[in-house]
Design a protein around this motif. Structure first.
Motif, mmCIF file in Angstrom:
data_model
loop_
_atom_site.group_PDB
_atom_site.id
_atom_site.type_symbol
_atom_site.label_atom_id
_atom_site.label_comp_id
_atom_site.label_asym_id
_atom_site.label_seq_id
_atom_site.Cartn_x
_atom_site.Cartn_y
_atom_site.Cartn_z
ATOM 1 N N GLY A 59 0.804 -1.230 0.000
ATOM 2 C CA GLY A 59 0.000 0.000 0.000
ATOM 3 C C GLY A 59 0.835 1.277 0.000
ATOM 4 O O GLY A 59 0.288 2.379 0.120
ATOM 5 N N HIS A 60 2.131 1.159 -0.137
ATOM 6 C CA HIS A 60 3.010 2.341 -0.112
ATOM 7 C C HIS A 60 2.622 3.322 -1.238
ATOM 8 O O HIS A 60 2.388 2.899 -2.379
ATOM 9 N N SER B 260 -4.530 1.514 -6.063
ATOM 10 C CA SER B 260 -5.708 2.072 -5.387
ATOM 11 C C SER B 260 -5.983 1.296 -4.098
ATOM 12 O O SER B 260 -5.565 0.135 -3.951
ATOM 13 N N GLU B 261 -6.710 1.967 -3.213
ATOM 14 C CA GLU B 261 -6.979 1.378 -1.895
ATOM 15 C C GLU B 261 -7.702 0.032 -2.024
ATOM 16 O O GLU B 261 -7.372 -0.937 -1.345
ATOM 17 N N VAL C 132 -5.389 -2.708 -3.031
ATOM 18 C CA VAL C 132 -4.476 -3.055 -1.937
ATOM 19 C C VAL C 132 -5.208 -3.978 -0.946
ATOM 20 O O VAL C 132 -4.658 -4.992 -0.503
ATOM 21 N N LYS C 133 -6.462 -3.645 -0.673
ATOM 22 C CA LYS C 133 -7.256 -4.479 0.248
ATOM 23 C C LYS C 133 -7.399 -5.888 -0.310
ATOM 24 O O LYS C 133 -7.287 -6.874 0.396
ATOM 25 N N ASN D 220 -4.339 -7.799 0.177
ATOM 26 C CA ASN D 220 -4.203 -8.233 1.574
ATOM 27 C C ASN D 220 -5.063 -9.456 1.863
ATOM 28 O O ASN D 220 -4.638 -10.353 2.599
ATOM 29 N N GLN E 206 1.165 -8.814 1.309
ATOM 30 C CA GLN E 206 1.395 -7.619 2.120
ATOM 31 C C GLN E 206 2.468 -6.730 1.497
ATOM 32 O O GLN E 206 2.460 -5.518 1.675
#
Ligand SMILES: Nc1ncnc2c1ncn2[C@@H]1O[C@H](COP(=O)(O)OP(=O)(O)OP(=O)(O)O)[C@@H](O)[C@H]1O
Length: 667
Positions: free
Chosen positions: A141-142, A148-149, A152-153, A156, A161
């Motif tokens: 998520g850097h 995009s968020e 990234v989710k 995860n 990660q």
């Protein structure tokens, strides 16, 4: 015969030796000695004899002029040198055109010089890659990665990660350079070379999903080309997993389904003619052969909206000349050619909106200009292809001709490698978590070595590569017979032990567990292959014996060992085969079983010496297995009965299953 020396011709006049003083002789001698150090080897015996004769003559002359014995002795040596030097000068004078004979000792090249020589003819951008340390990682998520968020989710939730090195390099490059609405110019092509299992697939899947998720209309914007059906399916599964939550659509064409079914899946509308084409998918993953068929015959199938052309396993695909697939694709993406194709198919069936304006978003902007002959203004910029080409491989080609065939635009080359690598040296990079070993064996005992690895090293999940489908087949049958005999023998032994009340069965139950081996080859149907792979992934099969069908790209995370039953001739093949283990940073072992003459080629690989005592218990059953196998193969049906008599404890159904339609005799 003439003498050729490396002396330079000097301008000094020839002198009469007998008139030269001893002091002067010493000085001249020093000089000659110096020269002689650089001269070729001493003359042969005949020349030596000649010299002796000549020096005898000089000695005589000095004697006649007086002097002690020592003086004469040293003078003799000096005179010999002088005489030889003078003779050489005379020879060179007589044959001034003769050049020094070349020595064949090659001067030793430094690693830098070797690397420079290898780079000759290679374009600058390819010769000077951006080197990325294979051990570097960054949190997924850097902000510098730019995903995009939502994505990234999603990463995860799949346990991702961190970005691996190749993803750190490629994702920001694509995300920051590419605006979907920019249809005018390619932001520059990218070639990526990174070790097997280093995460190249996600390096393009993630940024592409992120970029495309902003699109409004479905058009074919991404084309991924892969060499095999299995790889197409694997990459499709990855796209599907990460596309969840977006409305992006992913399609495949591999020839596995009927042609019309594929047409329906990717284009949908085959009846009407649309100048801008039609697509039911945003991302198409294809094998080259089937793709070409669709390009030639499927109505409304067009690459005019394409933004990304991804060639995964690029070096393998560039070696594949099927229907000149690459130039076919490139032509279809070039404006003029695409325009000609489209207009031929559609005549002038351009769709207009209610105001009589052509429906522009159905036709790519550049195509619209070529087809409708829109007048150019003074400030109009010349249109270029907006397609960005992305090439990925663990063994990217450096063949200038093959690279040229890609017509790359402003390319850059990213190479992921261990930073400790010798500077200037080019070699394929293997995963750092991989341990390589070799076992030297006679050809007849090679299967025994595999059995040793399986039983004595307790390998539970291995891929074994052979040189051909036939070889895989023979080996897997032999191992299956061995396993039947092995478990029967052990069971028998345990029974005897039980009878003698020495030990309880439970303590030995592990011992009886036999290895389940299966063959995985192109002879099997797609469904059969899928079933076998699933069983292997779930641990129901411990050894998968295969030809190079799954040597490339296939990602099976349970593989802890790769065995090269036949060592590949080419390093590239070796790299891809052993790369089926030690993926995504996990540990893995690669064993190559070699015959003595092959061992020399693998000098950097650790040699494992197997103690004969370790092989003894296996050897007895191995010999029986070979015998049974030969017999069985020679006469499949009749041998089943004999086989039954010989090893009465073996299940006859198992034997019948082994050799269903096989007539091959073991070598
Ligand atoms: N950032 C990450 N974190 C954890 N696992 C990852 C990450 N990226 C990729 N992987 C996993 O690593 C494995 C190998 O990835 P991938 O198949 O893309 O390798 P590759 O570089 O294409 O290898 P090959 O050259 O053999 O095709 C896959 O199982 C993938 O899910």
């Amino acid at each position: 015969m003439f003498q050729i020396q490396r002396y330079e011709i000097e301008q000094e006049p020839l002198q009469d030796v007998s008139t030269v003083s001893t002091e002067r002789l010493s000085k001249i001698n020093e000089r000659i000695q110096l020269k002689r150090k650089r001269s070729l080897k001493k003359n042969n015996q005949a020349q030596q004899a000649n010299e002796d004769k000549e020096s005898g003559f000089i000695k005589k002359e000095i004697n006649e002029k007086g002097g002690s014995f020592q003086e004469v002795a040293s003078t003799e040596k000096i005179s010999k040198n002088i005489h030889e030097d003078l003779r050489q000068k005379e020879t060179i004078k007589k044959h001034p055109v003769l050049q020094a004979f070349p020595t064949f000792d090659r001067p030793k090249q430094t690693p830098q010089e070797i690397a420079a020589a290898k780079l000759l003819g290679i374009p600058d951008w390819l010769a000077n890659p951006t080197i990325i340390d294979s051990n570097s990682t960054k949190v997924i998520g850097h902000p510098s990665i730019g995903l995009s968020e939502g994505l990234v989710k999603r990463c995860n939730t799949y346990g991702i990660q961190e970005c691996f090195a190749v993803q750190m390099a490629v994702i920001p490059l694509l995300i920051h350079s590419r605006n979907l609405s920019d249809t005018h110019k390619s932001p520059g092509d990218i070639c990526v070379s990174a070790p097997t299992g280093s995460g190249k697939t996600l390096a393009y899947v993630l940024p592409i999903i992120d970029i495309l998720s902003k699109r409004i209309v479905t058009r074919l914007r991404v084309l991924v080309v892969l060499p095999t059906r299995d790889l197409v399916i694997q990459v499709k599964e990855t796209f599907d997993a990460f596309c969840k939550g977006t409305n992006l659509k992913v399609g495949i064409v591999t020839g596995q389904q009927s042609f019309t079914h594929e047409q329906e899946q990717i284009v949908g509308d085959l009846k009407g003619h649309f100048i801008g084409g039609k697509s039911k998918v945003d991302i198409l993953i294809a094998t080259p052969g089937r793709l070409i068929e669709h390009l030639s015959t499927t109505p409304n199938f067009t690459l005019q909206h394409l933004r990304f052309l991804i060639i995964d396993e690029a070096d393998r695909l560039l070696n594949q000349s099927y229907h000149d697939w690459l130039s076919h694709i490139l032509k279809s993406t070039q404006l003029k050619q695409a325009a000609v194709n489209t207009s031929r198919k559609t005549s002038m069936e351009i769709k207009f909106d209610s105001f009589g304006v052509p429906i522009s978003d159905a036709v790519s902007a550049v195509m619209m200009e070529s087809i409708l002959h829109i007048p150019k203004g003074d400030i109009s910029e010349p249109k270029t292809s907006a397609i960005q080409k992305l090439l990925f491989s663990a063994t990217l080609t450096r063949n200038p001709a093959k690279i040229a065939s890609l017509h790359l635009v402003n390319p850059q080359y990213i190479s992921v490698q261990s930073i400790n690598k010798n500077e200037g040296e080019f070699k394929y990079v293997l995963p750092s978590s991989l341990n390589e070993y070799m076992i030297v064996s006679t050809s007849s005992e090679k299967p025994l070595m595999i059995l040793h690895l399986l039983h004595n090293h307790h390998i539970s999940s291995a891929l074994c590569f052979t040189k051909s489908v036939d070889s895989s087949h023979r080996l897997s049958e032999l191992i299956r017979i061995f396993e039947i005999l092995y478990s029967q023998t052990l069971k028998k032994e345990i029974k005897e032990i039980e009878i003698n009340n020495i030990q309880k069965t439970n303590e030995n139950s592990d011992f009886v567990k036999s290895i389940i081996a299966a063959e995985y080859s192109s002879d099997l149907s797609q469904e059969e292959r899928k079933n076998i792979l699933n069983k292997f992934k779930h641990g129901e099969i411990q050894l998968l014996i295969c030809s190079d069908l799954i040597a490339r790209g296939i990602d099976i995370d349970r593989v802890d060992t790769v065995i090269n039953y036949d060592v590949p001739i080419y390093m590239k093949k070796y790299v891809h085969r052993v790369g089926r283990t030690a993926r995504a940073g996990r540990k893995g072992d690669a064993y190559s079983i070699v015959e003595t003459q092959e061992a020399g080629h693998l000098d950097k690989i650790k040699n494992v010496n197997i103690k004969p005592i370790k092989l003894e218990p296996l050897k007895v059953i191995y010999k029986k297995s070979l015998e049974a196998f030969r017999e069985y193969m020679v006469n499949t049906r009749s041998s089943v009965t004999k086989y039954k008599d010989k090893f009465s404890s073996i299940d006859i159904n198992e034997i019948q299953e082994i050799g269903q339609d096989d007539q091959i005799i073991i070598e």
